[in-house]
Design a protein around this motif. Sequence first.
Motif, PDB file in Angstrom:
ATOM      1  N   GLN A   2       7.782  10.205   3.292  1.00  0.00           N
ATOM      2  CA  GLN A   2       7.854  10.162   4.750  1.00  0.00           C
ATOM      3  C   GLN A   2       6.513  10.498   5.406  1.00  0.00           C
ATOM      4  O   GLN A   2       6.279  10.142   6.565  1.00  0.00           O
ATOM      5  CB  GLN A   2       8.925  11.156   5.237  1.00  0.00           C
ATOM      6  N   ASP A   3       5.635  11.220   4.645  1.00  0.00           N
ATOM      7  CA  ASP A   3       4.350  11.627   5.214  1.00  0.00           C
ATOM      8  C   ASP A   3       3.266  10.563   5.043  1.00  0.00           C
ATOM      9  O   ASP A   3       2.110  10.787   5.395  1.00  0.00           O
ATOM     10  CB  ASP A   3       3.884  12.933   4.565  1.00  0.00           C
ATOM     11  N   LEU A   4       3.613   9.427   4.461  1.00  0.00           N
ATOM     12  CA  LEU A   4       2.621   8.385   4.205  1.00  0.00           C
ATOM     13  C   LEU A   4       2.212   7.724   5.522  1.00  0.00           C
ATOM     14  O   LEU A   4       3.050   7.177   6.240  1.00  0.00           O
ATOM     15  CB  LEU A   4       3.204   7.328   3.268  1.00  0.00           C
ATOM     16  N   PRO A   5       0.911   7.792   5.901  1.00  0.00           N
ATOM     17  CA  PRO A   5       0.485   7.206   7.179  1.00  0.00           C
ATOM     18  C   PRO A   5       0.542   5.677   7.147  1.00  0.00           C
ATOM     19  O   PRO A   5       0.165   5.056   6.148  1.00  0.00           O
ATOM     20  CB  PRO A   5      -0.953   7.702   7.335  1.00  0.00           C
ATOM     21  N   HIS A   6       1.065   5.132   8.215  1.00  0.00           N
ATOM     22  CA  HIS A   6       1.110   3.685   8.381  1.00  0.00           C
ATOM     23  C   HIS A   6       1.789   2.991   7.196  1.00  0.00           C
ATOM     24  O   HIS A   6       1.328   1.941   6.741  1.00  0.00           O
ATOM     25  CB  HIS A   6      -0.306   3.117   8.567  1.00  0.00           C
ATOM     26  N   ARG A   7       2.854   3.574   6.710  1.00  0.00           N
ATOM     27  CA  ARG A   7       3.502   2.979   5.542  1.00  0.00           C
ATOM     28  C   ARG A   7       4.099   1.612   5.866  1.00  0.00           C
ATOM     29  O   ARG A   7       4.249   0.764   4.978  1.00  0.00           O
ATOM     30  CB  ARG A   7       4.584   3.909   5.001  1.00  0.00           C
ATOM     31  N   ILE A   8       4.446   1.386   7.128  1.00  0.00           N
ATOM     32  CA  ILE A   8       5.000   0.088   7.514  1.00  0.00           C
ATOM     33  C   ILE A   8       3.954  -1.016   7.310  1.00  0.00           C
ATOM     34  O   ILE A   8       4.286  -2.167   7.063  1.00  0.00           O
ATOM     35  CB  ILE A   8       5.482   0.119   8.985  1.00  0.00           C
ATOM     36  N   VAL A   9       2.682  -0.659   7.388  1.00  0.00           N
ATOM     37  CA  VAL A   9       1.602  -1.622   7.175  1.00  0.00           C
ATOM     38  C   VAL A   9       1.172  -1.660   5.707  1.00  0.00           C
ATOM     39  O   VAL A   9       1.011  -2.735   5.117  1.00  0.00           O
ATOM     40  CB  VAL A   9       0.393  -1.287   8.077  1.00  0.00           C
ATOM     41  N   TRP A  10       1.004  -0.474   5.125  1.00  0.00           N
ATOM     42  CA  TRP A  10       0.437  -0.420   3.776  1.00  0.00           C
ATOM     43  C   TRP A  10       1.379  -0.962   2.709  1.00  0.00           C
ATOM     44  O   TRP A  10       0.918  -1.573   1.740  1.00  0.00           O
ATOM     45  CB  TRP A  10       0.026   1.020   3.417  1.00  0.00           C
ATOM     46  N   GLY A  50      -7.936   2.190  11.745  1.00  0.00           N
ATOM     47  CA  GLY A  50      -8.745   3.314  12.206  1.00  0.00           C
ATOM     48  C   GLY A  50      -9.226   4.207  11.101  1.00  0.00           C
ATOM     49  O   GLY A  50      -9.468   5.400  11.324  1.00  0.00           O
ATOM     50  N   GLY A  51      -9.390   3.640   9.905  1.00  0.00           N
ATOM     51  CA  GLY A  51      -9.917   4.425   8.797  1.00  0.00           C
ATOM     52  C   GLY A  51      -8.872   5.118   7.964  1.00  0.00           C
ATOM     53  O   GLY A  51      -9.222   5.867   7.035  1.00  0.00           O
ATOM     54  N   GLU A  52      -7.578   4.880   8.233  1.00  0.00           N
ATOM     55  CA  GLU A  52      -6.534   5.504   7.420  1.00  0.00           C
ATOM     56  C   GLU A  52      -6.499   4.838   6.048  1.00  0.00           C
ATOM     57  O   GLU A  52      -6.300   3.627   5.931  1.00  0.00           O
ATOM     58  CB  GLU A  52      -5.176   5.356   8.112  1.00  0.00           C
ATOM     59  N   GLN A  53      -6.707   5.645   4.996  1.00  0.00           N
ATOM     60  CA  GLN A  53      -6.720   5.120   3.636  1.00  0.00           C
ATOM     61  C   GLN A  53      -5.305   4.890   3.131  1.00  0.00           C
ATOM     62  O   GLN A  53      -4.355   5.543   3.549  1.00  0.00           O
ATOM     63  CB  GLN A  53      -7.442   6.111   2.700  1.00  0.00           C
ATOM     64  N   SER A  54      -5.198   3.945   2.194  1.00  0.00           N
ATOM     65  CA  SER A  54      -3.895   3.669   1.588  1.00  0.00           C
ATOM     66  C   SER A  54      -3.432   4.846   0.756  1.00  0.00           C
ATOM     67  O   SER A  54      -4.189   5.404  -0.040  1.00  0.00           O
ATOM     68  CB  SER A  54      -3.985   2.417   0.703  1.00  0.00           C
ATOM     69  N   GLY A  55      -2.195   5.218   0.942  1.00  0.00           N
ATOM     70  CA  GLY A  55      -1.608   6.257   0.100  1.00  0.00           C
ATOM     71  C   GLY A  55      -0.702   5.687  -0.956  1.00  0.00           C
ATOM     72  O   GLY A  55      -0.030   6.423  -1.663  1.00  0.00           O
ATOM     73  N   ILE A  56      -0.616   4.370  -1.052  1.00  0.00           N
ATOM     74  CA  ILE A  56       0.256   3.724  -2.031  1.00  0.00           C
ATOM     75  C   ILE A  56      -0.371   3.849  -3.411  1.00  0.00           C
ATOM     76  O   ILE A  56      -1.460   3.328  -3.673  1.00  0.00           O
ATOM     77  CB  ILE A  56       0.474   2.245  -1.666  1.00  0.00           C
ATOM     78  N   GLY A  57       0.322   4.566  -4.292  1.00  0.00           N
ATOM     79  CA  GLY A  57      -0.211   4.762  -5.642  1.00  0.00           C
ATOM     80  C   GLY A  57      -0.344   3.466  -6.406  1.00  0.00           C
ATOM     81  O   GLY A  57      -1.208   3.327  -7.280  1.00  0.00           O
ATOM     82  N   ALA A  58       0.508   2.476  -6.099  1.00  0.00           N
ATOM     83  CA  ALA A  58       0.445   1.195  -6.799  1.00  0.00           C
ATOM     84  C   ALA A  58      -0.872   0.472  -6.568  1.00  0.00           C
ATOM     85  O   ALA A  58      -1.243  -0.413  -7.351  1.00  0.00           O
ATOM     86  CB  ALA A  58       1.604   0.305  -6.362  1.00  0.00           C
ATOM     87  N   ILE A  80       9.176   1.770  -3.463  1.00  0.00           N
ATOM     88  CA  ILE A  80       9.826   3.069  -3.622  1.00  0.00           C
ATOM     89  C   ILE A  80       9.007   4.169  -2.972  1.00  0.00           C
ATOM     90  O   ILE A  80       9.524   5.059  -2.281  1.00  0.00           O
ATOM     91  CB  ILE A  80      10.060   3.368  -5.118  1.00  0.00           C
ATOM     92  N   GLU A  81       7.688   4.125  -3.171  1.00  0.00           N
ATOM     93  CA  GLU A  81       6.825   5.143  -2.576  1.00  0.00           C
ATOM     94  C   GLU A  81       6.866   5.069  -1.053  1.00  0.00           C
ATOM     95  O   GLU A  81       6.859   6.094  -0.367  1.00  0.00           O
ATOM     96  CB  GLU A  81       5.386   4.962  -3.066  1.00  0.00           C
ATOM     97  N   GLY A  82       6.907   3.864  -0.513  1.00  0.00           N
ATOM     98  CA  GLY A  82       6.980   3.730   0.928  1.00  0.00           C
ATOM     99  C   GLY A  82       8.286   4.261   1.502  1.00  0.00           C
ATOM    100  O   GLY A  82       8.331   4.761   2.635  1.00  0.00           O
ATOM    101  N   ILE A  83       9.373   4.168   0.737  1.00  0.00           N
ATOM    102  CA  ILE A  83      10.665   4.674   1.198  1.00  0.00           C
ATOM    103  C   ILE A  83      10.749   6.190   1.056  1.00  0.00           C
ATOM    104  O   ILE A  83      11.222   6.898   1.949  1.00  0.00           O
ATOM    105  CB  ILE A  83      11.808   3.993   0.424  1.00  0.00           C
ATOM    106  N   VAL A  84      10.266   6.709  -0.061  1.00  0.00           N
ATOM    107  CA  VAL A  84      10.449   8.133  -0.373  1.00  0.00           C
ATOM    108  C   VAL A  84       9.451   9.005   0.402  1.00  0.00           C
ATOM    109  O   VAL A  84       9.837  10.062   0.927  1.00  0.00           O
ATOM    110  CB  VAL A  84      10.304   8.358  -1.890  1.00  0.00           C
TER     111      VAL A  84
END
Length: 379
Positions: free
Chosen positions: A43-51, A88-96, A37-41
């Motif tokens: 839009q500003d999440l970096p590299h969400r397709i990977v995370w 490249g050092g992008e941290q996960s933004g997935i709250g889960a 849900i977080e990955g869908i909602v």
Amino acid sequence: MRDLLRSVWNEPQAPDPPRRSWRDWALVGAFVGLAIIEGIVRQDLPHRIVWVPVAVAILPALLWRRSRPLPMVTVAFTGSAAATVLLGGEQSGIGAMGAMLLLPYALYRWGSGRDIVMGSAVAFTTAGIAMLAGDVRVGDAIAGFLVLSAAVALGLAFRYRARAKVRERERIKLIERERLARDLHDTVAHHVSAMAIRAQAGLATAETTPGAAVDALRLIEAEAASTLAEMRTIVRVLRRNRPVDDGDHTPGIADLASLAAQAGAGPSVEVEVDGEIADLPPALGTAIYRLAQESVTNAVRHARNATRIEVHVTTDDASVRLLVRDDGDGGPARSAGAGYGLAGMVERAGLLGGTCRAGPNPERGWTVTAVLPRERAAT
């Protein structure tokens, strides 16, 4: 220091970890759903397709966090750190991904010493690499390590609490075994000793006085019945889930007169009680009876040439005093008779905050004295 490290390394795995249940599956399902849900909602999440796939792949490790904590910590933290470095050092933004904190908690709660040492190295090293790769600010890095350390501390706290409960249960079991040993010794040893003495007397007089042998058998039968009754009472007390019958009787000071009646052909037993005994706590009355019973048994068995045993109980507002004295001969055989009986008497008195002492008289005989406070027994 080396001994400390060796003890930590050899620490066994915590016993009886909970089995995986539907709650664990529900927990993983909830976090996986949250990640999707977080990955869908967002839009500003970096590299969400990977995370999002990384989170979905890592979160099932929670299912084995208690049974295999080290592999699950290794997989989760290494996977997360590898994704951070590759991106490249992008941290996960997935709250889960916060659910990963359950893994170090489980490691310290359920893992062995080796698991904890190696898992800690993996978790803190990979977390540090991920923070360095992501160029995380010092304040955020410190906060991250504090959160990770809090999960570790919580796991250690619950592990220590569980071990303390186990130690307390073992201590209670030990106390119960010691009490059972005292009760069995005080009841069975007394009656068996009486039966043995009466059997010997019956054999000695069987040829000259046949009726004496019959009387001895009657007394032995009565002693055996008393032994069985007291054994049943002990068993009922131990099985606390069963109600105690109204007919069960725990002996007290009022039953001391039975010691004189059981003397048989041995030395005479004189019982004297001074003071009020009606309001004594039951535990105190039983303790006095058992101490007197064991003292009389020892005197009958080991006091050579004894003709008289005195049992004197004195009560007042503060305490109850017991004195058991005989006029028999002393010597090595008498001292050896103390054995477990005297040790049990001292323990029984000590549990009620009292004292018990035994030793030879200056001229002849043996004396046992015990002082038990009322206040301790009442609580």
